[in-house]
Design a protein around this motif. Structure first.
Motif, mmCIF file in Angstrom:
data_model
loop_
_atom_site.group_PDB
_atom_site.id
_atom_site.type_symbol
_atom_site.label_atom_id
_atom_site.label_comp_id
_atom_site.label_asym_id
_atom_site.label_seq_id
_atom_site.Cartn_x
_atom_site.Cartn_y
_atom_site.Cartn_z
ATOM 1 N N THR A 298 0.826 -1.205 0.000
ATOM 2 C CA THR A 298 0.000 0.000 0.000
ATOM 3 C C THR A 298 0.860 1.255 0.000
ATOM 4 O O THR A 298 0.613 2.204 -0.768
ATOM 5 C CB THR A 298 -0.935 0.004 1.220
ATOM 6 N N ALA A 299 1.884 1.266 0.817
ATOM 7 C CA ALA A 299 2.751 2.442 0.903
ATOM 8 C C ALA A 299 3.450 2.719 -0.415
ATOM 9 O O ALA A 299 3.571 3.884 -0.842
ATOM 10 C CB ALA A 299 3.782 2.244 2.024
ATOM 11 N N GLY B 169 10.382 13.639 -8.342
ATOM 12 C CA GLY B 169 11.195 12.606 -8.959
ATOM 13 C C GLY B 169 11.825 11.663 -7.952
ATOM 14 O O GLY B 169 11.834 10.445 -8.141
ATOM 15 N N ASP B 170 12.389 12.200 -6.877
ATOM 16 C CA ASP B 170 13.042 11.356 -5.876
ATOM 17 C C ASP B 170 12.034 10.416 -5.219
ATOM 18 O O ASP B 170 12.314 9.233 -5.007
ATOM 19 C CB ASP B 170 13.720 12.227 -4.816
ATOM 20 N N LYS B 171 10.861 10.956 -4.897
ATOM 21 C CA LYS B 171 9.836 10.135 -4.248
ATOM 22 C C LYS B 171 9.356 9.039 -5.182
ATOM 23 O O LYS B 171 9.183 7.882 -4.771
ATOM 24 C CB LYS B 171 8.662 11.014 -3.814
ATOM 25 N N LEU B 172 9.141 9.388 -6.467
ATOM 26 C CA LEU B 172 8.665 8.398 -7.429
ATOM 27 C C LEU B 172 9.719 7.321 -7.659
ATOM 28 O O LEU B 172 9.400 6.124 -7.736
ATOM 29 C CB LEU B 172 8.307 9.083 -8.746
ATOM 30 N N ASP B 173 10.981 7.721 -7.762
ATOM 31 C CA ASP B 173 12.060 6.752 -7.991
ATOM 32 C C ASP B 173 12.143 5.759 -6.836
ATOM 33 O O ASP B 173 12.227 4.539 -7.023
ATOM 34 C CB ASP B 173 13.383 7.508 -8.149
ATOM 35 N N ALA B 174 12.096 6.287 -5.609
ATOM 36 C CA ALA B 174 12.160 5.408 -4.441
ATOM 37 C C ALA B 174 10.934 4.502 -4.375
ATOM 38 O O ALA B 174 11.035 3.318 -4.029
ATOM 39 C CB ALA B 174 12.276 6.252 -3.173
ATOM 40 N N ALA B 175 9.773 5.031 -4.714
ATOM 41 C CA ALA B 175 8.536 4.253 -4.641
ATOM 42 C C ALA B 175 8.530 3.114 -5.642
ATOM 43 O O ALA B 175 8.109 1.986 -5.323
ATOM 44 C CB ALA B 175 7.332 5.174 -4.886
ATOM 45 N N LEU B 176 9.018 3.368 -6.855
ATOM 46 C CA LEU B 176 9.081 2.295 -7.857
ATOM 47 C C LEU B 176 10.067 1.219 -7.424
ATOM 48 O O LEU B 176 9.822 0.016 -7.612
ATOM 49 C CB LEU B 176 9.478 2.871 -9.214
ATOM 50 N N GLY B 177 11.192 1.639 -6.841
ATOM 51 C CA GLY B 177 12.141 0.662 -6.325
ATOM 52 C C GLY B 177 11.522 -0.199 -5.233
ATOM 53 O O GLY B 177 11.710 -1.428 -5.198
ATOM 54 N N ASP B 178 10.772 0.431 -4.333
ATOM 55 C CA ASP B 178 10.108 -0.323 -3.265
ATOM 56 C C ASP B 178 9.051 -1.268 -3.838
ATOM 57 O O ASP B 178 8.903 -2.410 -3.364
ATOM 58 C CB ASP B 178 9.444 0.641 -2.284
ATOM 59 N N LEU B 179 8.325 -0.804 -4.840
ATOM 60 C CA LEU B 179 7.250 -1.612 -5.413
ATOM 61 C C LEU B 179 7.807 -2.886 -6.050
ATOM 62 O O LEU B 179 7.325 -3.998 -5.763
ATOM 63 C CB LEU B 179 6.489 -0.789 -6.451
ATOM 64 N N ARG C 184 9.974 -10.409 -1.141
ATOM 65 C CA ARG C 184 9.306 -10.825 0.093
ATOM 66 C C ARG C 184 8.676 -12.201 -0.103
ATOM 67 O O ARG C 184 8.209 -12.547 -1.188
ATOM 68 C CB ARG C 184 8.242 -9.803 0.487
ATOM 69 N N LYS C 185 8.654 -12.977 0.960
ATOM 70 C CA LYS C 185 8.255 -14.376 0.879
ATOM 71 C C LYS C 185 6.844 -14.564 0.305
ATOM 72 O O LYS C 185 6.636 -15.411 -0.563
ATOM 73 C CB LYS C 185 8.348 -15.020 2.267
ATOM 74 N N SER C 186 5.882 -13.768 0.759
ATOM 75 C CA SER C 186 4.501 -13.960 0.314
ATOM 76 C C SER C 186 4.358 -13.665 -1.176
ATOM 77 O O SER C 186 3.693 -14.405 -1.910
ATOM 78 C CB SER C 186 3.549 -13.073 1.123
ATOM 79 N N PHE C 187 5.012 -12.594 -1.649
ATOM 80 C CA PHE C 187 4.917 -12.245 -3.064
ATOM 81 C C PHE C 187 5.718 -13.208 -3.922
ATOM 82 O O PHE C 187 5.298 -13.587 -5.025
ATOM 83 C CB PHE C 187 5.386 -10.807 -3.281
ATOM 84 N N SER C 188 6.884 -13.616 -3.436
ATOM 85 C CA SER C 188 7.707 -14.554 -4.177
ATOM 86 C C SER C 188 6.985 -15.883 -4.367
ATOM 87 O O SER C 188 7.013 -16.482 -5.454
ATOM 88 C CB SER C 188 9.035 -14.767 -3.445
ATOM 89 N N ALA C 189 6.314 -16.349 -3.310
ATOM 90 C CA ALA C 189 5.581 -17.613 -3.401
ATOM 91 C C ALA C 189 4.428 -17.493 -4.402
ATOM 92 O O ALA C 189 4.163 -18.408 -5.187
ATOM 93 C CB ALA C 189 5.059 -18.009 -2.025
ATOM 94 N N TRP C 190 3.738 -16.369 -4.357
ATOM 95 C CA TRP C 190 2.608 -16.167 -5.279
ATOM 96 C C TRP C 190 3.088 -16.126 -6.723
ATOM 97 O O TRP C 190 2.488 -16.732 -7.621
ATOM 98 C CB TRP C 190 1.880 -14.880 -4.909
#
Length: 595
Positions: free
Chosen positions: A360-361, A396-406, A412-418
C-alpha cells in the motif's frame, strides 16, 4: 446461390435491422420526398401541443431525414448501398407500403420521435412521426383499389386514424395518421399513447442542427438512464479475479471519472446526444447541462482537464493509446489503496500485515510522486508487441524510491511464493542503451520454468488442473520493463525488444511520431484541450498487423473522450464523444457479418 442472391439477402437483413431501429426511434428510418417535382404539402392547421406522456425518456429529432439517411448510407457502405438512396423510398420499403406513397413523404421536414419508459423496465416504448404532404391522399392510396391492403379506423380519444390490415391480420408495426404525420410504433397501444405527443408537440420544438439529436430530460437522466448506464459500466469495468470469490472491481482513474459523471446525471438539468456524419467519420456526442449550485456541478468543477495532443508525441507505429489528466492527488492515493486491496485479494491467501502495508505504501507513493498528465501507447511490430508510457513527475526522488520499493516486493516471501505459483520470477537491475544518457532501470519478468525454478517443477497439480502450457513459438521467456526518471518526466517501455521500445518513445517527440499520420492527428486534435481522458485505437492497422501483413494499411481511427467545457459549452458542462472513421464502421460490419 447466385452471384446476385447474396447482395439481396444481405440487403434484406439490413432492412430488417433498420426496421427494428425505426421502432426504437433511431435515425436510420428517415423520410424523404421524391426527387421529381414533388407536390406541395397540404396545408393543415397546427394541432394544439399537449403535455409529455408519463415516463418520457427521450425526444428524437432528425431535421432533414433525406440528408441524414444519405450520409449514414455512405458511412456504412457495403450492404446499405443495396437499399434505396432516399429516405422516402426506404420508409415505404420497410413499412410495406405501396410505392406511390413515397411521393407523399416529405424528406426535408423533420422526423420526430419519443421514447417512453416501459413499466417494469426493459426496452423502451417508442413512436416515430414521419411528415407527409397530404394525409388524405395517403388514406386514398392505401384503402382504395383492388390491391388495397388497409382499412381505416379512427380512435375517438386521440383522433388518430389507424391503418389496419384489411383482412384483420396482425402487422409487424402499428401505423396511424394524425395531422400531417404518419405515426409508426411497435403496437397500437404505444401508437395511441405516445403518438399524439409526437405529432402535436414535437414538431413545434426548436429544431437542432445535428443530423440526429436526442434530448434527455432531467427526470429520465436521474432515473432509468442513470440506472442503465451504471449497469452497463459495471459490466465493463476491469475486475480482479479472487480465487473462488466473485471478481472485484479494480480501481483506476477512468473508474473515478466515469463514477463522477454517472453520479451527476441525477442533477443535470438536461442532456443532448447528437449523431453527425461526414465524409470521413461518424461523430457521436453527449453534452450535459449542469444545475448551478448542485453537488454534481461541484464534482464537475473539481474535474481537471488538459490537452490530449500529447498523444501525438508517441511513436509513429502507435495503434492504441490513452491520455489521462488527473490533478487530484488525494483521489490518486485513494485509488492506489484500492489497487493494493485488490492485489492482496487476488493472491487468494493470507498476506502478512507488514507485506500488505508495504504494498500500500509503495503504490500510494507512486500515485503521489507521479505528475498530473499521463500518456501510454502500444504497437504490434514485426518483432512483437511494444508498449510505452510518458508521465509528468511531481516529485522525482519520491517516485524513484517508490518504484524501487514496489518492484522490490518480489523478494518478500509472500509475493515470491505467489509469483512462483504462476511460474514467474521478478528481478531488478540497471541497463544501458547506446547513446541514451541517464540511469535506466530494468525489471525483468521471467517464466520460472525457463530458469528451472524448483518451486515451479515441484508445484503440486490438483485434480482437474491442466499443466501450464509452454509459451507460443516466438514468445520469449523473459520480458523486460525499462524505465527512467529525468527532466522529461517518467519514461517507461516494455516488450519483446524492450530496448527498441524505450529508444522509440525516447526519440519520438523530436523524430517521427504519431503526428505524422494525418488521420490520427486530425482525430486527436478535434477532441480539443478541455479533456480528462482519451482512448485512441486504429483498428484496421491493428488487424492488418495481427494478420502479419507487411503494410499496415489505411488509418481509420476510433477515438473516445470525455471532459468538460470547450466550444459552445459552459466551463463546467460535462461531455463525452465517440468518433468512428467510416472505414472502421465498414470493416466492423464486414467482419462481424452484423447486417
Amino acid at each position: 446461390m447466385t452471384a446476385h442472391a447474396r447482395p439481396r439477402r444481405v440487403a434484406t437483413r439490413l432492412a430488417r435491422g433498420l426496421l427494428l431501429a425505426a421502432a426504437l426511434a433511431l435515425p436510420a428510418l428517415g423520410a424523404a420526398g421524391c426527387k421529381d417535382d414533388p407536390p406541395p404539402p397540404q396545408k393543415v392547421a397546427p394541432l394544439e401541443p399537449i403535455p409529455a406522456p408519463a415516463g418520457l425518456l427521450a425526444e428524437v429529432f432528425v431535421p432533414n431525414p433525406d440528408e441524414a439517411w444519405q450520409k449514414a448510407r455512405a458511412a456504412v457502405g457495403g450492404p446499405a448501398l443495396f437499399l434505396p438512396s432516399n429516405a422516402s423510398n426506404l420508409a415505404i420499403t420497410l413499412l410495406g407500403l405501396p410505392l406511390a406513397v413515397s411521393a407523399e413523404i416529405d424528406g426535408n421536414i423533420p422526423l420526430v420521435a419519443a421514447l417512453v419508459e416501459r413499466p417494469g423496465g426493459g426496452r423502451p416504448r417508442a413512436t416515430l412521426g414521419i411528415h407527409v404532404r397530404d394525409a388524405g391522399k395517403i388514406e386514398t392510396l392505401l384503402v382504395k383499389g383492388e390491391s388495397a391492403r388497409f382499412q381505416l379506423r379512427v380512435d375517438e380519444k386521440t383522433s388518430i386514424t389507424l391503418l389496419e390490415s384489411k383482412d384483420g391480420g396482425a402487422r409487424p408495426l402499428a401505423l396511424g395518421l394524425l395531422g400531417n404525420y404518419l405515426l409508426v410504433a411497435q403496437d397500437t397501444a404505444d401508437l395511441l399513447e405516445i403518438g399524439p405527443y409526437v405529432a402535436r408537440t414535437l414538431p413545434a420544438a426548436k429544431m437542432p442542427k445535428a443530423h440526429v439529436s436526442i434530448e434527455l430530460p432531467r427526470e429520465a437522466l436521474g432515473g432509468p438512464i442513470e440506472k442503465g448506464l451504471r449497469s452497463g459500466w459495471e459490466s465493463l469495468r476491469p475486475r480482479a479475479r479472487t480465487g473462488d470469490k466473485a471478481p472485484t472491481p479494480l480501481p483506476n482513474p477512468l473508474n473515478g471519472l466515469m463514477d463522477a459523471l454517472l453520479g451527476i446525471l441525477v442533477e443535470l438539468d438536461h442532456a443532448s446526444v447528437t449523431l453527425d456524419f461526414d465524409d470521413r467519420a461518424a461523430h457521436l456526442r453527449l453534452h450535459g447541462a449542469t444545475r448551478e449550485g448542485s453537488t454534481g456541478a461541484a464534482d464537475i468543477a473539481a474535474m481537471t482537464v488538459g490537452d490530449p495532443r500529447r498523444i501525438l508525441a508517441l511513436p509513429a507505429d502507435t495503434d492504441i493509446a490513452i491520455f489521462l489528466q488527473d490533478d487530484d492527488v488525494k483521489s490518486r492515493a485513494s485509488n492506489a489503496k484500492g489497487y493494493a486491496d485488490a492485489l492482496v485479494a487476488a493472491m487468494g491467501k493470507d498476506v502478512p500485515e507488514d507485506d500488505r502495508a508495504a504494498l500500500t505504501a509503495a503504490l500510494v507513493a507512486v500515485a503521489e510522486g507521479r505528475g498530473d498528465a499521463f500518456t501510454a501507447g502500444a504497437a504490434l511490430l514485426s518483432t512483437g508487441p511494444s508498449m510505452y508510457a510518458r508521465s509528468d513527475v511531481a516529485d522525482g526522488d519520491k517516485l524513484d524510491a517508490a518504484l524501487g520499493d514496489l518492484f522490490g516486493l518480489a523478494k518478500r516471501k509472500s509475493f515470491s511464493a505467489w509469483l512462483g505459483e504462476h511460474e514467474m520470477g521478478v528481478t531488478t537491475g540497471k541497463t544501458v542503451i547506446e547513446n541514451l544518457p541517464g540511469d535506466i532501470r530494468r525489471v525483468r519478468l521471467t517464466r520460472a520454468e525457463a530458469k528451472g525454478d524448483k518451486a515451479s517443477k515441484d508445484r503440486k497439480i490438483k485434480p482437474g488442473d491442466k499443466p501450464a502450457a509452454p509459451p507460443p513459438e516466438g514468445v520469449p521467456n523473459t520480458i523486460d520493463v525499462l524505465y527512467m526518471i529525468g527532466k522529461d518526466g517518467l519514461l517507461l517501455a516494455a516488450g519483446y525488444d524492450a530496448k527498441a521500445s524505450f529508444r522509440s518513445v525516447w526519440e519520438s517527440p523530436s523524430k517521427e511520431n504519431l503526428s505524422g499520420r494525418a488521420e490520427a492527428k486530425s482525430a486527436i486534435t478535434a477532441v480539443g484541450d478541455e479533456t480528462a481522458f482519451v482512448a485512441f485505437v486504429d483498428p484496421l492497422r491493428l488487424l492488418n498487423r495481427r494478420a502479419g501483413k507487411a503494410e499496415a494499411g489505411p488509418s481509420a481511427p476510433v477515438v473516445f473522450a470525455l471532459g468538460k467545457g470547450g466550444e459552445g459549452a459552459k466551463a463546467n458542462d460535462p461531455w463525452m464523444r465517440l468518433d468512428i472513421a467510416n472505414l472502421a464502421i465498414q470493416e466492423l460490419i464486414k467482419r462481424r457479418g452484423a447486417l
